[in-house]
Design an enzyme around this catalytic site. Sequence first.
Site, PDB file in Angstrom:
ATOM      1  N   LYS A   1       0.850  -1.185   0.000  1.00  0.00           N
ATOM      2  CA  LYS A   1       0.000   0.000   0.000  1.00  0.00           C
ATOM      3  C   LYS A   1       0.894   1.246   0.000  1.00  0.00           C
ATOM      4  O   LYS A   1       1.914   1.274   0.698  1.00  0.00           O
ATOM      5  CB  LYS A   1      -0.889  -0.021   1.257  1.00  0.00           C
ATOM      6  CG  LYS A   1      -1.859   1.156   1.359  1.00  0.00           C
ATOM      7  CD  LYS A   1      -2.752   1.019   2.583  1.00  0.00           C
ATOM      8  CE  LYS A   1      -3.747   2.166   2.688  1.00  0.00           C
ATOM      9  NZ  LYS A   1      -4.624   2.062   3.872  1.00  0.00           N
TER      10      LYS A   1
ATOM     11  N   SER B   1      -9.695   2.446   3.222  1.00  0.00           N
ATOM     12  CA  SER B   1      -8.772   3.111   2.324  1.00  0.00           C
ATOM     13  C   SER B   1      -7.880   2.153   1.535  1.00  0.00           C
ATOM     14  O   SER B   1      -7.338   2.550   0.508  1.00  0.00           O
ATOM     15  CB  SER B   1      -7.893   4.066   3.126  1.00  0.00           C
ATOM     16  OG  SER B   1      -7.035   3.348   3.995  1.00  0.00           O
TER      17      SER B   1
ATOM     18  N   SER C   1      -9.966   0.274   7.503  1.00  0.00           N
ATOM     19  CA  SER C   1      -9.393   0.370   6.159  1.00  0.00           C
ATOM     20  C   SER C   1      -8.771  -0.910   5.608  1.00  0.00           C
ATOM     21  O   SER C   1      -8.344  -0.941   4.463  1.00  0.00           O
ATOM     22  CB  SER C   1      -8.335   1.479   6.114  1.00  0.00           C
ATOM     23  OG  SER C   1      -8.959   2.735   6.052  1.00  0.00           O
TER      24      SER C   1
END
Lengths: 95, 486
Positions: B77, B152, B176
């Site tokens: 990420k 997210s 997230s």
Amino acid sequence: MALTLDDVARIAHLARIEITDEEARRTLSQLNDIFALIEKMQAVDTSGVEPMAHPLGGAQRLRADEATEVIDRAAALRNAPAQQDGLFLVPKVIE
Amino acid sequence: MTAHLVSLAELSRQLQSKQVSAVELAQAYLARIEAHRDLNAFLDVRPEVTLAQARAADARIAAGGAHPLTGVPIAHKDIFVTKDFFSTASSRMLEGYMSPFDATVVRNLGEAGMVTLGKLNCDEFAMGSSNENSAYGNVLNPWDKGAVPGGSSGGSSAVVAARIAPVATATDTGGSIREPAAFTGVTGTKPTYGRPSRWGMIAFASSLDTAGLMTNSAEDAALVLGPMVGFDPKDSTSVDRPGEDFTRDLAKPVKGLRIGVPKEFFGAGLQPDVEAAVRAALEEYRRLGATLVDISLPSAELGIPVYYVVAPAECSSNLSRFDGVRYGHRARTYGDLNDMIAKSRAEGLGAEPKRRILIGTYVLSHGYYDAYYIQAQKVRRLIAEEFRRAFEQCDLIAGPVTTSVAFGFGEKAADPVAMYMSDLYTIPGSLAGIPSMSIPCGFGAKGRPVGLQLMANYFEEAKMLGAAHQYQLATDWHTRIPEGFR
């Protein structure tokens, strides 16, 4: 309690984010919606409850004040928006 | 090549027995990434970096004694800083930023021999529930390209669902990891707060931010979690505990396991399709010999109000570092230093981070600090205490991850409060700091995936992963692959 446009301008100034009047108006109604959501929490009786700063409790660990690794100057400056003579360049702050 | 169809344990076996090389594997995944660029899941891919790491992995395997994950590809990420790829947090503020170092999580996995495929799109500074807050465009949900992949960690969930990375790192502050995992039908694991290092993880809310994983199974997660976590003196809230084998309970039957079912997680707002799939999963656990225990978490509903004080407060503090001086975006024209900072932040930050910075600045400002921030921290303790009491009655807690299946693009984007409600069931566990995960448990409206949330007491990841694995032995939801990605 609802925020006003003046509050938004004041907060934006404290946060050092330039905001246009149009943005401030749009932001105002969104912030008021969010604070209406937050209000639910304010009525809770928390007398005698210790604030929880983070999940694992206790004081945060401090490390010895020793240099453990060094990033060389060129690497540190690689992402600088403006630099000169190995220093970060900013607008003049002292007249 | 069908490497994308097998487990990490099998990939590891093929690599160690030299049936496949790390370079071949990297090439196969890079080709899949290229073929599915329309997902917009990757923000930076550098085949030369990936292949160099793969060659090094092959050399380690050839030399003997390599870690079992050596040569297994992983994508990170773009919240974790990396020295060989851009690190942007999906923000214009950090466009083109090259970190001088790797995040501890990235370094740990690199030391285990894992090969980095690239950096993954996410909501800007990990703030969002749909990935629509990325400055670099939406990520598409592989199950339905009209649906959000969650956020997210939307890039992380999408690539694992699409099998264009076998595993991806992710981060969870209020949901997230779990919400995007549920929306894309993958296994999303958030360990106990403080287990994985936060060093080099671009900070959003430091008392909540927790690194974790997206995988195709609980077994895969258990294999990668071990090398990923561990004490880090560079993180002031890192937990100093001996290393653990997170696979140790995988083979343990769930017979006799007490699973708490909080009634507050099945109230108004929970969509019937999600409820049906979650109830069926609970029934499956009962069939496998677990006992379902009714429990109550009465303060859980206060999670969202508490979170939207604590997280913005911490975010306003953390994001004050973006001033256009040392790195990040600087406005082209400005007057004095203050003007430069205010204009640089106005231009470099997106709408959601700005909104949260403003909320946080307000709740921390003179006269409001006690009424908001301290009160939120007190209610946070009440929520954590309820979990502690609940775990006296049960071994794990189970319920839905989200109220609905993945929603469509634009459906909630204009209404922050509606978007914030997406995290209703994930925020309480985040505030407590306990480990939790989402495992796929069926499909709901429009054929979109549903996730089952499992939560465990502090440091009981192994127990949670074991129960998840037992469910995955009895069901095949986690093996389903969206059309077009098989």
